[in-house]
Motif scaffolding. Structure first.
Motif, PDB file in Angstrom:
ATOM      1  N   MET A   1       0.841  -1.172   0.000  1.00 46.71           N
ATOM      2  CA  MET A   1       0.000   0.000   0.000  1.00 46.71           C
ATOM      3  C   MET A   1       0.889   1.239   0.000  1.00 46.71           C
ATOM      4  N   ILE A   2       0.540   2.201  -0.776  1.00 45.77           N
ATOM      5  CA  ILE A   2       1.298   3.435  -0.872  1.00 45.77           C
ATOM      6  C   ILE A   2       0.808   4.379   0.225  1.00 45.77           C
ATOM      7  N   ALA A   3       1.747   4.895   1.033  1.00 49.32           N
ATOM      8  CA  ALA A   3       1.348   5.717   2.175  1.00 49.32           C
ATOM      9  C   ALA A   3       1.772   7.171   2.045  1.00 49.32           C
ATOM     10  N   GLU A   4       2.280   7.570   0.914  1.00 46.88           N
ATOM     11  CA  GLU A   4       2.723   8.947   0.731  1.00 46.88           C
ATOM     12  C   GLU A   4       1.522   9.859   0.497  1.00 46.88           C
ATOM     13  N   PHE A   5       1.606  11.081   1.029  1.00 47.83           N
ATOM     14  CA  PHE A   5       0.554  12.067   0.826  1.00 47.83           C
ATOM     15  C   PHE A   5       1.139  13.315   0.203  1.00 47.83           C
ATOM     16  N   ILE A   6       0.356  13.937  -0.648  1.00 51.28           N
ATOM     17  CA  ILE A   6       0.703  15.232  -1.213  1.00 51.28           C
ATOM     18  C   ILE A   6      -0.155  16.245  -0.481  1.00 51.28           C
ATOM     19  N   LYS A   7       0.490  17.196   0.198  1.00 52.48           N
ATOM     20  CA  LYS A   7      -0.260  18.192   0.964  1.00 52.48           C
ATOM     21  C   LYS A   7      -0.482  19.433   0.109  1.00 52.48           C
ATOM     22  N   VAL A   8      -1.727  19.889   0.095  1.00 48.76           N
ATOM     23  CA  VAL A   8      -2.125  21.063  -0.674  1.00 48.76           C
ATOM     24  C   VAL A   8      -2.948  21.960   0.239  1.00 48.76           C
ATOM     25  N   GLN A   9      -2.743  23.257   0.133  1.00 49.94           N
ATOM     26  CA  GLN A   9      -3.567  24.196   0.906  1.00 49.94           C
ATOM     27  C   GLN A   9      -4.914  24.354   0.223  1.00 49.94           C
ATOM     28  N   GLY A  10      -5.978  24.031   0.918  1.00 48.80           N
ATOM     29  CA  GLY A  10      -7.310  24.122   0.356  1.00 48.80           C
ATOM     30  C   GLY A  10      -8.001  25.412   0.730  1.00 48.80           C
ATOM     31  N   PRO A  11      -9.230  25.576   0.282  1.00 47.88           N
ATOM     32  CA  PRO A  11      -9.988  26.783   0.621  1.00 47.88           C
ATOM     33  C   PRO A  11     -10.360  26.818   2.097  1.00 47.88           C
ATOM     34  N   LEU A  12     -10.617  28.002   2.611  1.00 46.57           N
ATOM     35  CA  LEU A  12     -11.041  28.224   3.990  1.00 46.57           C
ATOM     36  C   LEU A  12     -10.012  27.729   5.002  1.00 46.57           C
ATOM     37  N   GLY A  13      -8.737  27.706   4.603  1.00 47.43           N
ATOM     38  CA  GLY A  13      -7.679  27.292   5.507  1.00 47.43           C
ATOM     39  C   GLY A  13      -7.615  25.803   5.764  1.00 47.43           C
ATOM     40  N   GLU A  15      -6.452  21.995   5.162  1.00 48.07           N
ATOM     41  CA  GLU A  15      -5.329  21.270   4.588  1.00 48.07           C
ATOM     42  C   GLU A  15      -5.869  20.055   3.843  1.00 48.07           C
ATOM     43  N   VAL A  16      -5.477  19.921   2.598  1.00 49.95           N
ATOM     44  CA  VAL A  16      -5.921  18.799   1.777  1.00 49.95           C
ATOM     45  C   VAL A  16      -4.740  17.855   1.606  1.00 49.95           C
ATOM     46  N   ARG A  17      -4.931  16.604   2.004  1.00 49.39           N
ATOM     47  CA  ARG A  17      -3.895  15.585   1.814  1.00 49.39           C
ATOM     48  C   ARG A  17      -4.401  14.585   0.786  1.00 49.39           C
ATOM     49  N   ILE A  18      -3.656  14.459  -0.286  1.00 48.30           N
ATOM     50  CA  ILE A  18      -4.041  13.559  -1.374  1.00 48.30           C
ATOM     51  C   ILE A  18      -3.118  12.351  -1.339  1.00 48.30           C
ATOM     52  N   SER A  19      -3.696  11.182  -1.183  1.00 47.65           N
ATOM     53  CA  SER A  19      -2.908   9.954  -1.167  1.00 47.65           C
ATOM     54  C   SER A  19      -2.355   9.688  -2.563  1.00 47.65           C
ATOM     55  N   SER A  20      -1.099   9.312  -2.617  1.00 48.68           N
ATOM     56  CA  SER A  20      -0.478   9.049  -3.916  1.00 48.68           C
ATOM     57  C   SER A  20      -1.089   7.819  -4.602  1.00 48.68           C
ATOM     58  N   SER A  21      -1.786   6.984  -3.858  1.00 45.94           N
ATOM     59  CA  SER A  21      -2.435   5.828  -4.481  1.00 45.94           C
ATOM     60  C   SER A  21      -3.593   6.252  -5.391  1.00 45.94           C
ATOM     61  N   TRP A  22      -4.114   7.488  -5.196  1.00 40.52           N
ATOM     62  CA  TRP A  22      -5.181   7.975  -6.067  1.00 40.52           C
ATOM     63  C   TRP A  22      -4.690   8.185  -7.492  1.00 40.52           C
TER      64      TRP A  22
END
Length: 84
Positions: A1-13, A15-22
């Motif tokens: 299973m891939i456990a890495e996340f890409i962190k992105v600043q989302g709206p309204l402050g 934090e959006v974490r996108i799993s690399s498995s997506w």
């Protein structure tokens, strides 16, 4: 299973974490739409058009999931639930 996340600043402050498995899911969805679904449903479609439609559909799926998750977070904050 891939456990890495890409962190992105989302709206309204948020934090959006996108799993690399997506990325794997997105590639599979685009491939299956462009090679199987669209050619069967629209027999006169070109390969390029099929690919473009599959990219648009995949982006639409992921954007709608993002909006859904953002709405859940906003409702949870309004009801006083702590962030996870």
């Amino acid at each position: 299973m891939i456990a890495e996340f890409i962190k992105v600043q989302g709206p309204l402050g948020l934090e959006v974490r996108i799993s690399s498995s997506w990325i794997v899911v997105a590639v599979f969805l685009m491939w299956s739409l462009s090679t199987v679904y669209f050619p069967i449903e629209v027999p006169v479609i070109t390969e390029t058009s099929s690919f473009v439609l599959s990219v648009v559909a995949t982006v639409g799926v992921f954007v709608s999931m993002l909006f859904h998750e953002m709405a859940l977070i906003i409702v949870a904050r309004r009801n006083g639930l702590p962030p996870l």
